[in-house]
Design an enzyme around this catalytic site. Structure first.
Site, mmCIF file in Angstrom:
data_model
loop_
_atom_site.group_PDB
_atom_site.id
_atom_site.type_symbol
_atom_site.label_atom_id
_atom_site.label_comp_id
_atom_site.label_asym_id
_atom_site.label_seq_id
_atom_site.Cartn_x
_atom_site.Cartn_y
_atom_site.Cartn_z
ATOM 1 N N TYR A 165 0.850 -1.205 0.000
ATOM 2 C CA TYR A 165 0.000 0.000 0.000
ATOM 3 C C TYR A 165 0.881 1.249 0.000
ATOM 4 O O TYR A 165 0.669 2.178 -0.789
ATOM 5 C CB TYR A 165 -0.914 -0.041 1.226
ATOM 6 C CG TYR A 165 -1.808 1.166 1.406
ATOM 7 C CD1 TYR A 165 -2.890 1.391 0.554
ATOM 8 C CD2 TYR A 165 -1.597 2.074 2.440
ATOM 9 C CE1 TYR A 165 -3.718 2.492 0.727
ATOM 10 C CE2 TYR A 165 -2.416 3.169 2.624
ATOM 11 C CZ TYR A 165 -3.484 3.385 1.772
ATOM 12 O OH TYR A 165 -4.305 4.481 1.953
ATOM 13 N N ALA B 241 3.973 1.591 -0.969
ATOM 14 C CA ALA B 241 4.682 1.739 -2.252
ATOM 15 C C ALA B 241 3.763 2.396 -3.283
ATOM 16 O O ALA B 241 4.185 3.266 -4.046
ATOM 17 C CB ALA B 241 5.154 0.376 -2.751
HETATM 18 N N1 LIG Z 1 -9.436 5.295 5.712
HETATM 19 C C1 LIG Z 1 -8.221 5.694 6.010
HETATM 20 O O1 LIG Z 1 -7.742 5.516 7.149
HETATM 21 C C2 LIG Z 1 -7.388 6.415 4.994
HETATM 22 C C3 LIG Z 1 -6.243 7.088 5.450
HETATM 23 C C4 LIG Z 1 -5.458 7.768 4.528
HETATM 24 C C5 LIG Z 1 -5.812 7.776 3.194
HETATM 25 N N2 LIG Z 1 -6.924 7.110 2.782
HETATM 26 C C6 LIG Z 1 -7.259 7.145 1.356
HETATM 27 O O2 LIG Z 1 -8.503 7.804 1.226
HETATM 28 C C7 LIG Z 1 -9.191 7.336 0.051
HETATM 29 C C8 LIG Z 1 -10.620 6.948 0.417
HETATM 30 O O3 LIG Z 1 -10.547 5.936 1.398
HETATM 31 P P1 LIG Z 1 -11.788 5.460 2.285
HETATM 32 O O4 LIG Z 1 -11.226 5.149 3.613
HETATM 33 O O5 LIG Z 1 -12.944 6.377 2.139
HETATM 34 O O6 LIG Z 1 -12.059 4.056 1.533
HETATM 35 P P2 LIG Z 1 -13.340 3.080 1.485
HETATM 36 O O7 LIG Z 1 -14.265 3.394 2.594
HETATM 37 O O8 LIG Z 1 -12.765 1.713 1.384
HETATM 38 O O9 LIG Z 1 -13.978 3.488 0.087
HETATM 39 C C9 LIG Z 1 -13.234 3.266 -1.084
HETATM 40 C C10 LIG Z 1 -13.915 3.954 -2.238
HETATM 41 O O10 LIG Z 1 -13.133 3.701 -3.426
HETATM 42 C C11 LIG Z 1 -13.986 3.189 -4.436
HETATM 43 N N3 LIG Z 1 -13.261 2.257 -5.292
HETATM 44 C C12 LIG Z 1 -12.376 1.300 -4.925
HETATM 45 N N4 LIG Z 1 -11.965 0.597 -5.991
HETATM 46 C C13 LIG Z 1 -12.614 1.123 -7.061
HETATM 47 C C14 LIG Z 1 -12.623 0.823 -8.444
HETATM 48 N N5 LIG Z 1 -11.896 -0.174 -8.957
HETATM 49 N N6 LIG Z 1 -13.392 1.568 -9.254
HETATM 50 C C15 LIG Z 1 -14.143 2.576 -8.765
HETATM 51 N N7 LIG Z 1 -14.180 2.916 -7.468
HETATM 52 C C16 LIG Z 1 -13.425 2.186 -6.623
HETATM 53 C C17 LIG Z 1 -15.094 2.480 -3.687
HETATM 54 O O11 LIG Z 1 -16.219 2.381 -4.525
HETATM 55 P P3 LIG Z 1 -17.452 1.385 -4.178
HETATM 56 O O12 LIG Z 1 -18.201 2.028 -3.026
HETATM 57 O O13 LIG Z 1 -18.231 1.357 -5.419
HETATM 58 O O14 LIG Z 1 -16.835 0.075 -3.782
HETATM 59 C C18 LIG Z 1 -15.301 3.407 -2.476
HETATM 60 O O15 LIG Z 1 -16.156 4.477 -2.806
HETATM 61 C C19 LIG Z 1 -8.341 6.182 -0.492
HETATM 62 O O16 LIG Z 1 -7.539 6.642 -1.544
HETATM 63 C C20 LIG Z 1 -7.458 5.804 0.702
HETATM 64 O O17 LIG Z 1 -6.250 5.209 0.302
HETATM 65 C C21 LIG Z 1 -7.732 6.442 3.649
#
Ligand SMILES: NC(=O)c1ccc[n+]([C@@H]2O[C@H](COP(=O)([O-])OP(=O)(O)OC[C@H]3O[C@@H](n4cnc5c(N)ncnc54)[C@H](OP(=O)(O)O)[C@@H]3O)[C@@H](O)[C@H]2O)c1
Length: 232
Positions: free
Chosen positions: A141, A143
């Site tokens: 992740y 990387a």
């Molecule tokens: N949560 C954390 O602690 C955290 C911390 C730092 C950074 N981030 C970053 O913040 C961003 C959002 O994370 P989150 O925590 O909100 O994640 P999440 O709750 O797992 O939601 C992921 C989102 O990405 C969409 N997605 C994943 N694969 C996809 C694909 N192949 N095509 C289209 N849509 C796709 C999903 O769509 P569906 O609903 O349709 O599945 C969902 O809306 C990510 O880039 C993550 O790396 C998160």
């Protein structure tokens, strides 16, 4: 005319919070893997236009991007996190992290560059603390998020008509974090993490930054005053 913003992964988690924060000022395209992923957010923000496409399906993405004729803001929020040590991570995990968190972002950006250039647009890359520091078990992740940062740095220099912001939040209370904490075998306590609305507010402020400034990097760590339990 109001500016237009496309937010990927806007059906839940941080992406939905960013959609709520931008709805008062922007016409929204809300991205999700499948149409059903977007039902709730479109019910909540009826003016938003659903933009369902699997970002790993490059042919489908090309077709979906063709329909976008104007774009001022592109928020690359969709992402995947699969944890595991190097010893536990086969090639498929490394590939999936790179495909979802970097290649899909690069390809969608490339397809939308003409409309972004036309508006002197703003590309916001939702990165992570893991894009600055790699901890044990986070190799694949991290990387992918280091690579995403490099992508943003190159794009910023190559496309001087655009603003490109890398946003690096610590752990956020979302589905992704619940799954990560379950993998780590710990109990989930949402009060230890950033609220999605707080990170969304930082993204909103970044986008609303007047055009004489280029916010290149935003770093947010969970915080609480001494005595609190946030995971710093
Ligand atoms: N949560 C954390 O602690 C955290 C911390 C730092 C950074 N981030 C970053 O913040 C961003 C959002 O994370 P989150 O925590 O909100 O994640 P999440 O709750 O797992 O939601 C992921 C989102 O990405 C969409 N997605 C994943 N694969 C996809 C694909 N192949 N095509 C289209 N849509 C796709 C999903 O769509 P569906 O609903 O349709 O599945 C969902 O809306 C990510 O880039 C993550 O790396 C998160």
């Amino acid at each position: 005319m109001r500016p237009t913003a496309l937010i990927t992964g806007a059906g839940r988690g941080l992406g939905a919070a960013i959609a709520r924060a931008l709805a008062p000022t922007h016409d929204l395209l809300v991205g999700g893997r499948r149409p059903e992923s977007l039902d709730a957010i479109v019910e909540e923000i009826p003016e938003a236009t659903p933009w369902p496409v699997d970002l790993l399906d490059h042919d489908a993405v090309a077709v979906a991007a063709e329909g976008i004729e104007r774009l001022d803001v592109l928020v690359h929020n969709a992402g995947l996190a699969e944890l595991g040590t190097v010893a536990e991570s086969p090639a498929g995990r490394w590939r999936l992290m790179m495909e979802a968190n970097v290649v899909a972002v690069a390809e969608l950006t490339r397809l939308l560059l003409p409309v972004l250039r036309a508006s002197n647009g703003h590309v916001v890359l939702i990165n992570s603390g893991a894009g600055i520091r790699a901890n044990p078990g986070w190799g694949a992740y991290a990387a992918s998020k280091f690579a995403l940062r490099a992508f943003g740095d190159a794009l910023r220099l190559e496309e001087p008509s655009l603003r490109v912001t890398s946003v690096h939040p610590g752990r956020i209370d979302t589905d992704m974090q619940r799954a990560i904490v379950a993998t780590e075998g710990r109990e989930y306590d949402p009060t230890r993490f950033l609220k999605p609305e707080t990170v969304a507010r930082a993204v909103q402020q970044t986008i609303l930054t007047p055009a004489d400034a280029h916010p290149t990097e935003i770093v947010l760590r969970p915080w609480s005053p001494p005595g609190g339990n946030s995971e710093r």
